[in-house]
Design a protein around this motif. Structure first.
Motif, mmCIF file in Angstrom:
data_model
loop_
_atom_site.group_PDB
_atom_site.id
_atom_site.type_symbol
_atom_site.label_atom_id
_atom_site.label_comp_id
_atom_site.label_asym_id
_atom_site.label_seq_id
_atom_site.Cartn_x
_atom_site.Cartn_y
_atom_site.Cartn_z
ATOM 1 N N VAL A 2 0.848 -1.202 0.000
ATOM 2 C CA VAL A 2 0.000 0.000 0.000
ATOM 3 C C VAL A 2 0.877 1.243 0.000
ATOM 4 O O VAL A 2 0.629 2.206 -0.715
ATOM 5 N N GLY A 3 1.942 1.199 0.810
ATOM 6 C CA GLY A 3 2.889 2.302 0.837
ATOM 7 C C GLY A 3 3.940 2.123 -0.242
ATOM 8 O O GLY A 3 3.987 1.098 -0.931
ATOM 9 N N PRO A 4 4.825 3.080 -0.398
ATOM 10 C CA PRO A 4 5.833 2.981 -1.458
ATOM 11 C C PRO A 4 6.910 1.937 -1.195
ATOM 12 O O PRO A 4 7.546 1.466 -2.118
ATOM 13 N N LEU A 5 7.144 1.557 0.076
ATOM 14 C CA LEU A 5 8.284 0.692 0.402
ATOM 15 C C LEU A 5 7.867 -0.470 1.298
ATOM 16 O O LEU A 5 6.967 -0.333 2.137
ATOM 17 N N LEU A 6 8.566 -1.602 1.112
ATOM 18 C CA LEU A 6 8.470 -2.712 2.061
ATOM 19 C C LEU A 6 9.499 -2.478 3.164
ATOM 20 O O LEU A 6 10.654 -2.167 2.895
ATOM 21 N N MET A 7 9.064 -2.610 4.414
ATOM 22 C CA MET A 7 9.927 -2.302 5.554
ATOM 23 C C MET A 7 10.440 -3.549 6.268
ATOM 24 O O MET A 7 11.448 -3.500 6.975
ATOM 25 N N THR A 8 9.734 -4.684 6.116
ATOM 26 C CA THR A 8 10.123 -5.878 6.868
ATOM 27 C C THR A 8 9.663 -7.121 6.131
ATOM 28 O O THR A 8 8.736 -7.071 5.317
ATOM 29 N N PHE A 9 10.333 -8.236 6.446
ATOM 30 C CA PHE A 9 10.044 -9.508 5.774
ATOM 31 C C PHE A 9 10.381 -10.635 6.736
ATOM 32 O O PHE A 9 11.368 -10.570 7.462
ATOM 33 N N LEU A 51 4.908 -16.436 4.023
ATOM 34 C CA LEU A 51 5.806 -15.286 4.030
ATOM 35 C C LEU A 51 5.013 -14.075 4.484
ATOM 36 O O LEU A 51 3.833 -13.921 4.137
ATOM 37 N N ALA A 52 5.639 -13.183 5.246
ATOM 38 C CA ALA A 52 4.971 -11.977 5.727
ATOM 39 C C ALA A 52 5.778 -10.749 5.295
ATOM 40 O O ALA A 52 7.006 -10.732 5.417
ATOM 41 N N PHE A 53 5.066 -9.734 4.780
ATOM 42 C CA PHE A 53 5.686 -8.480 4.365
ATOM 43 C C PHE A 53 4.969 -7.337 5.086
ATOM 44 O O PHE A 53 3.737 -7.334 5.210
ATOM 45 N N GLY A 54 5.727 -6.372 5.575
ATOM 46 C CA GLY A 54 5.150 -5.178 6.174
ATOM 47 C C GLY A 54 5.600 -3.944 5.422
ATOM 48 O O GLY A 54 6.774 -3.839 5.052
ATOM 49 N N ASP A 55 4.668 -3.006 5.158
ATOM 50 C CA ASP A 55 5.042 -1.853 4.346
ATOM 51 C C ASP A 55 5.014 -0.565 5.146
ATOM 52 O O ASP A 55 4.695 -0.546 6.346
ATOM 53 N N SER A 56 5.326 0.535 4.479
ATOM 54 C CA SER A 56 5.496 1.821 5.146
ATOM 55 C C SER A 56 4.175 2.501 5.471
ATOM 56 O O SER A 56 4.178 3.556 6.105
#
Length: 1141
Positions: free
Chosen positions: A272-279, A288-293
């Motif tokens: 949703v945000g411009p960048l992925l912050m964590t994985f 797999l889990a991704f967290g965004d900005s």
């Protein structure tokens, strides 16, 4: 790789607040997310249902999350917080304000390393919540930490990765990975992969070359060029050592670390945000889990039913609120709590508030406490603690009214102890002989417990109070397989903890016993030390064993597979050092052990890809698992199956699965089939009745079999239960089924007593139920590959909510066992329930009432099996075990030797005397309770371990000189060294600092076994307890116990110290006990006994000596006087007068 992982769910943790860290819980099906605002949120399951949400820090971002068994650790800039999964704080550890922590690493279950941008790494003990060590590191510090079995791996912002020693944290190797900075790295097996930034003229630039290092040669191998800007990377070792490389813009690429990256293997996460912050990657590698900005969390998985862990425990949820859905009130229900309906606060008088003139106080009887609470209660002082069984809603207790009070006045609701009293017969459906048996301990321990009440046979039971004794019934099954009994007793190897050796020692005890129970303490001690047993979850904690939390049916089936595998490996190692040692249930056929010959079945596994490529692999399996037919919910009628049909389906298994195809060079749906090449001599079957679905299948098939048996007998099914058994006499006629004689014995039977198996020429297998005398299916004795298997044992799980359940075995005991024990030749079925042994009808072995008696393991034995094997037992223990041996202790010197080993010329013969004494330490304290009448009841005795064994010569020129004085090394934690009574001090059993002659228990055990086998007579004081803790069965005619020689019936036992003072004028056991002194004293007392009783020929005169002994003991209160006190009566007039008589 498109399609292997796909997006499953996306949720918002905190709108607009960047996600700083994500972590899959290692114990429960949960995903944890931390934000830059210091807030933590957890989501349950693949649907990402919000579970809990709470603030961890008011200002700093959460930098790392680590899940533990009882809670979750959160690391912020200068704070470490341990919180329960619901949000309660367990501890809050504040670090120095100057700290800037970035990573933590759990090194052990209670030890933590914390590192960051400073010149040190802290080691913190989670039990004491204190800093235990501070390790110096280079500036600018450590931001990423990983661990393998060889090193700690530390990532630095300078672009370096350092490999540090696990004990000292000193740098062993260093890789200069990137010239700019390090972004992420991961370790798997012998490979380390890293991504980062390189220095350019304009600053730092993301390097598209991953640096890969071989940890065996400690050097870089060919860098891996990828097609995304790598920010995060993880190994995902499902089928191969794949790497997942993630960029901050959402591109994800999979590739092999030693291969070439393919642009086709890139897929896109849509943040949703411009960048992925964590994985993060789940422990099962399925999610797999991704967290965004922008605060969103994206879950990708390989299937909609993905799990986060291989074995997650059940997550505890809050009780639902009942206010929103109010139940209707039935005024006729006296036990319905009125508090279910919420009442608003009011100052007006309520209708139920009767004036005092119209009411009289009538206190109600307090309702009985839940039996489950009383069973699990632990007392501290006069306060009892028990877990909430959640059988009632909080703060609501239904009261019994007067007309119902008489119902529970008939018997006492309060059990005598956590074991509970015998319940009324009408309240209990489990037959008494199948219930869990417990030993009632008294002041004398086990000496006055009547084991004969539970076992009137000459076979030996097994005691249940030892940790992990749930496997007792399976030990009995293996023992009553004659080839296994002989093979195991012939086995002896050099391994300290060998299950084959320990099982052989236990079988030898079962052979010697004449109805007295044995205990498998040494076998279970070795079992606890095997890493595979712990990894498979076979080691039960005491609390789980008492409360019955473990699923015993699954546990014993895993144990069954494990023990056959382990024995197979142990026998291979003895028979051939190059034998294959693997894990699981498949083995190479070369160098097969005798266990392999007995149980191993050669199978041909065929995999057929849809492209037409067929792969055939030959392997061996030691047992089979029943695979039940699929039942469709739309089809209400269940099909009738013979057991033989289900068995054939399970052996010749066909299933569809994803597998790698060499032809297609990718994972493809394949059809896997299994064909039999060679049938085993013993067919072992795990029933896998793990849910109500399988239980219903057994129940319905038993009903079908019952109807068919009745029809075959020419009768009809009775319409009511009151039908007289006299109407069913014709069932026992020769025309009917010759297995059972009454209607009750036909119920709940689906399992056949015998099955016939035939291997066809085209690799097919025919399986059919076999009945002796069945004319439609004659047995052709001469026909090749046709075998009849007879049921030999069934292990069943007894479902009993009162005691947590238990495991029992039905075993058909063969002719050779009856011949050895009873001198008769016949076969008989017996029930083995720990130390309860009872002959049963063969129908009971195959009757399974699924409401309380569930089948777990079946053993079918090929007919005439014993004629195929050599059933002679050759004692493998030789005289060389008594000769000199090296000590395990590093500091022991010859000048400290306390014994002189036997020479070959001194080897003891049958009838020789050997003085023996043993000292013990405590591993677990006794568990006891104080009853309401003030008496003490032992729930569980203390668990002892032998620490020192001494044997002294009983005759010859060196009489009284020890030839064995072994201190026994132990790997288990000692709770109490009992120094005052044992003379054992902390450090005596530690090989690093001990100055004693330290050996293994097995080494000393072999010496004692050799002495027993050649027929020496042991002289000692209280030898019954010594042999019990050492776990030895000694024939009674080889034991001379001075505690019984100097004992009058119905009088107290007399201590060795008092006997030595009275008869020998010796002062022993002053400050501590010494086993050499005690063994010598016992020998001297035996010589004194022979002197006083004229070698046993004058019992009357010796009786007078004993009377004088007891009179003197009462006057002295059985205490030996101090050195300046009165002398021994040995030379007194009283003593000489007694002798003159």
């Amino acid at each position: 790789m498109e399609g292997v992982y796909s997006e499953l769910h996306s949720v918002v943790a905190e709108v607009g607040v960047p996600v700083s860290v994500s972590h899959f819980d290692l114990h429960e099906e949960m995903l944890w997310v931390g934000s830059h605002g210091g807030h933590a949120t957890s989501f349950f399951g693949p649907a990402l249902e919000r579970y809990s949400s709470f603030q961890v820090n008011g200002s700093d971002d959460i930098r790392q999350i680590q899940s533990l068994e009882n809670g979750v650790l959160f690391l912020t800039k200068n704070n470490l917080k341990y919180m329960a999964r619901g949000g309660l704080i367990i501890f809050d550890y504040l670090l120095d304000e100057s700290e800037d922590m970035h990573s933590l690493l759990l090194t052990e279950s209670s030890t933590l390393l914390v590192g960051g941008l400073q010149n040190h790494v802290l080691e913190i003990d989670l039990n004491t919540v204190q800093e235990t060590q501070k390790y110096a590191v280079e500036i600018p510090g450590i931001t990423i930490m990983r661990q393998s079995s060889r090193f700690f791996f530390c990532g630095h912002t300078s672009g370096k990765v350092s490999l540090r020693d696990l004990r000292t944290f000193k740098v062993e190797h260093e890789f200069d990975a990137f010239s700019g900075s390090l972004s992420d790295f991961d370790v798997h097996g012998n490979l380390l992969a890293a991504c980062g930034f390189s220095s350019r003229l304009s600053g730092l630039a993301c390097d598209r070359f991953l640096k890969v290092y071989d940890l065996r040669m400690m050097r870089a191998i060919t860098p891996l060029q990828v097609h995304v800007d790598p920010a995060f990377l993880r190994f995902i070792p499902t089928y191969t050592s794949r790497l997942a490389i993630i960029s901050q813009t959402g591109q994800c690429q999979f590739c092999e670390p030693t291969g070439l990256a393919n642009p086709a293997d890139i897929f896109h996460v849509n943040p949703v945000g411009p960048l992925l912050m964590t994985f993060d990657v789940s422990a099962s590698k399925q999610a797999l889990a991704f967290g965004d900005s922008e605060g969103c969390v994206h879950l990708w998985a390989d299937s909609p039913e993905a799990t986060f862990n291989p074995y997650s425990r059940e997550t505890e949820f809050a009780l639902p609120c009942l206010v929103d859905s109010l139940p209707p009130l039935d005024w006729n229900q006296d036990l319905l709590p009125l508090s279910l309906i919420p009442v608003p606060l009011t100052t007006d008088t309520l209708l139920s508030d009767w004036p005092a003139a119209n009411s009289a106080p009538a206190p109600r009887r307090a309702p009985p406490v839940d039996a489950e609470i009383l069973r699990t209660m632990k007392k501290v002082g006069f306060i009892g603690y028990a877990p909430n069984p959640r059988t009632r809603l909080r703060n609501q207790i239904p009261y019994r009214l007067k007309e119902l009070d008489s119902e529970f006045d008939n018997f006492n609701q309060v059990p005598e102890s956590p074991i509970g009293r015998e319940e009324e017969p009408h309240l209990y459906m489990v037959s008494k002989k199948y219930r869990k048996v417990t030993i009632k301990y008294s002041k004398l321990g086990l000496e006055d417990f009547d084991f004969k009440h539970y076992n009137k046979t000459l076979f030996a039971g097994l005691e249940p109070h030892i940790p992990n004794a749930y496997c007792n019934c399976m030990i009995q099954v293996l023992y009553f397989l004659e080839p296994v009994r002989c093979l195991i007793q012939n086995h002896l190897c050099q391994k300290e903890f060998c299950l084959g050796c320990e099982l052989g020692f236990l079988f030898h005890m079962l052979d010697l016993s004449r109805g007295d129970p044995c205990q498998g303490s040494n076998f279970l001690r070795a079992f606890r030390t095997i890493p595979e047993a712990s990894a498979l979850g076979l080691i039960l904690a005491d609390s789980d064993e008492v409360s019955g939390k473990g699923n015993l049916a699954r546990l014993i089936q895993r144990w069954n597979r494990f023990i056959l595998t382990q024995l197979h490996q142990d026998m291979q190692e003895q028979e051939g050092p190059q034998a294959y040692r693997g894990a699981g249930g498949s083995f190479c056929s070369s160098g097969d052990s005798v266990i392999g010959q007995l149980f191993s079945c050669e199978v041909e596994n065929c995999s057929l890809c849809r492209c037409g490529k067929e792969t055939v692999r030959v392997s061996s399996t030691l047992l089979f698992t029943l695979s039940y037919p699929e039942s469709h919910s739309s089809d209400k009628s269940m099909k009738n199956y013979d057991f033989a049909q289900v068995l054939k389906r399970s052996i010749c298994l066909e299933q569809n699965t994803q597998a790698w195809c060499e032809n297609c060079e990718k994972y493809q749906p394949t059809v896997q089939t299994r064909n039999i090449r060679h049938l085993p001599d013993v067919l072992v079957i795990n029933c896998e009745v793990n849910s109500s679905k399988e239980a219903d299948f057994w129940k319905l098939q038993a009903e079908f079999a019952f109807k068919m048996a009745v029809k075959k007998a020419g009768g009809e099914i009775p319409k009511n239960k009151e039908s007289a058994l006299a109407d069913w006499k014709d069932l026992g006629s020769p025309k009917g089924r010759p297995l059972c004689t009454s209607i009750e014995e036909l119920k709940n039977v689906w399992l056949p007593y015998s099955i016939q198996m035939k291997l066809t020429r085209n690799k097919g297998l025919d399986v059919s139920n076999w009945t002796d005398g069945d004319e439609q299916n004659p047995l052709r004795e001469g026909e090749d590959n046709v075998y009849v298997y007879d049921l030999m044992a069934t292990v069943v799980h007894i479902l009993d909510s009162r005691t947590g359940g238990s495991l029992v075995g039905h075993i058909k005991v063969g002719e050779t066992y009856h011949q050895r024990k009873e001198g008769v030749t016949h076969q008989q079925w017996y029930l083995f329930n720990d130390f309860l042994i009872e002959p049963v009808d063969k129908c009971e072995a195959v009757q399974f009432d699924m409401s309380w008696k569930v089948p777990a393991i079946l053993y079918y034995v090929k007919r005439n099996l014993n004629t195929k094997y050599n059933l002679s037992i050759k004692n493998p223990i030789e005289a060389s075990v008594l000769l000199a041996e090296a000590s395990l202790a590093r500091k022991q010197r010859k000048t400290h030797a306390t014994f002189i080993p036997l020479m070959l010329s001194e080897m003891p013969q049958a009838g020789d005397l050997v003085g023996l004494d043993a000292e013990f330490v405590t591993l677990n304290e006794e568990e006891a309770e104080l009853r309401s009448d003030g008496t003490k009841s032992t729930i569980k005795p203390s668990q002892m371990s032998v620490a020192r064994i001494t044997c002294v010569r009983g005759q010859g020129p060196n009489e009284g000189v020890p030839f064995i004085d072994d201190y026994i090394s132990t790997q288990e934690q000692v709770v109490d060294y009992l120094t005052q009574y044992s003379g054992i001090k902390p450090g005596d059993l530690d090989a690093k600092i001990s100055s004693k002659h330290l050996t293994t228990l097995k080494s000393t055990y072999l010496k004692l076994r050799f002495l027993i086998d050649i027929g020496v007579k042991f002289v000692g004081h209280g030898l019954q307890k010594d042999f019990r803790v050492i776990n030895l069965m000694v024939p009674k005619d080889q034991v001379i116990d001075t505690v019984y020689l100097f004992h009058m019936p119905r009088k107290r036992m007399i201590s060795l110290r008092f006997l030595a003072w009275y008869f020998l004028d010796l002062k022993i056991q002053g400050e501590t006990h010494d086993s050499i002194e005690d063994a010598r004293t016992a020998l001297q007392l035996y010589r004194k006994y022979l002197e006083l009783s004229k070698n046993g020929s004058e019992p009357e005169s010796f009786h007078k000596v004993l009377k004088g002994l007891y009179e003197k003991g009462r006057k002295m209160d059985w205490k030996v006087p101090e050195p300046d006190g009165q002398a021994s009566p040995k030379n007194s007039a009283v003593f000489s007068t007694v002798l003159a008589l």
